[in-house]
Design an enzyme around this catalytic site. Structure first.
Site, PDB file in Angstrom:
ATOM      1  N   GLU A 112      -1.835  -2.837  -8.174  1.00  0.00           N
ATOM      2  CA  GLU A 112      -3.002  -3.170  -7.352  1.00  0.00           C
ATOM      3  C   GLU A 112      -3.459  -1.888  -6.687  1.00  0.00           C
ATOM      4  O   GLU A 112      -2.709  -0.915  -6.626  1.00  0.00           O
ATOM      5  CB  GLU A 112      -2.650  -4.247  -6.310  1.00  0.00           C
ATOM      6  N   SER A 141       0.847  -1.189   0.000  1.00  0.00           N
ATOM      7  CA  SER A 141       0.000   0.000   0.000  1.00  0.00           C
ATOM      8  C   SER A 141       0.887   1.245   0.000  1.00  0.00           C
ATOM      9  O   SER A 141       1.714   1.406  -0.888  1.00  0.00           O
ATOM     10  CB  SER A 141      -0.964  -0.031   1.199  1.00  0.00           C
ATOM     11  N   HIS A 178      -5.025  -5.538  -1.585  1.00  0.00           N
ATOM     12  CA  HIS A 178      -5.791  -5.202  -0.384  1.00  0.00           C
ATOM     13  C   HIS A 178      -6.959  -6.148  -0.120  1.00  0.00           C
ATOM     14  O   HIS A 178      -7.717  -5.927   0.826  1.00  0.00           O
ATOM     15  CB  HIS A 178      -6.338  -3.777  -0.503  1.00  0.00           C
TER      16      HIS A 178
END
Length: 291
Positions: free
Chosen positions: A195, A96, A262
């Site tokens: 992603e 992230s 995630h």
């Protein structure tokens, strides 16, 4: 050492992470400011940077695991002393917002890192298969193999073919935010991993279009598409359709449906190591980040 370079973390989730790591025979130690909080940061910029520098410089620390993402890593990467990592490489894991740190470590130390769950563990999202994937990537020296999952939202995003090259990338939003900085990697000959979470399809379209217009996707070897979680809005266009349209004409193999990101069942992969993407077989194979 467990560090919080981005947003504030939850001690109860970190306690679960410590339980897992201890069960693997590791000795997790909390950085001094791991539980700090200042608004949406895990403490002031200087404190977060100091924790990273201390972990990088300590010869007793063999791995640095970020507790979570959030926001804030980009604010501190320029202040980090990467000389210690160049002298004494160690495993650095997270995802992230931690993509910003991983890009900086690749640029400044050519350090292969690990894209995987944070130490602030949540069993409902990262079940035993996720834990074993992280453990293997941190502690074993065999290749990491991730297979396409037909039920993932990005599974329809496939362009046939096979590609080889270093696996680079991570969170799409952080990649786009790094364009124009010293940390954006040279993607020529690389397999790009993307992603994201909570980004509407039109925003994913905008980010991919920006990468295309910036010319940074020229020369790619292939694209590995991970999870795009909670990426929907009221329009009748899916994120998979956007990904297929914006990536499908690059002239390289593309493999979607990889449980990396995630979503539930997140798997772990090294970044910066040689990889093979086989879109026909639906398999991504990545060399280990540990020796």
């Amino acid at each position: 050492m467990l560090v919080s370079p981005s947003g504030p973390t939850r001690p109860e989730r970190v306690a679960r992470g410590i339980e897992l790591l201890t069960g693997w025979g590791l000795r997790p130690v909390l950085a001094p400011h791991a539980y700090a909080k200042q608004g949406y940061f895990a403490g002031a910029d200087a404190l977060r940077a100091a924790d990273l520098d201390a972990a990088f410089a300590d010869p007793a620390v063999r791995g640095v695991l970020c507790t979570r993402g959030g926001y804030g890593t980009q604010r501190i990467v320029d202040a980090l002393d990467l000389a210690a990592l160049r002298r004494d490489p160690k495993v650095v894991a997270g995802f992230s917002d931690i993509t910003a740190l991983q890009l900086a470590l690749w640029r400044g130390a050519r350090l292969a890192t690990v894209h995987g769950p944070g130490a602030a563990w949540l069993d409902v999202r990262t079940p035993p298969v996720s834990a074993e994937s992280l453990r293997a990537a941190l502690m074993e020296t065999g290749p990491v193999v991730v297979k396409r999952v037909a039920t993932e939202e990005t599974a329809p995003v496939v362009v046939a073919g096979t590609a080889t090259g270093p696996l680079l990338g991570g969170n799409l939003s952080l990649l786009v935010s790094s364009v124009g900085t010293p940390d954006f990697p040279d993607l020529r000959g690389a397999i790009l991993l993307v992603e994201d979470v909570g980004e509407a399809p039109y925003k994913v379209d905008r980010m991919l279009t920006h990468l295309r217009r910036a010319g940074v996707l020229a020369g790619l070897a292939g694209v590995a598409v991970g999870q795009f979680t909670d990426c929907a809005d009221g329009w009748d266009v899916t994120v998979a359709q956007v990904l297929a349209e914006r990536l499908g004409d690059l002239g390289v193999p593309v493999l979607g449906g990889l449980p990396i990101g995630h979503g539930t069942g997140q798997l772990t992969v090294p970044l910066g190591t040689p990889a093979t993407l086989d879109a026909d077989a639906g398999v991504l194979t990545v060399a280990p980040a540990v020796a």
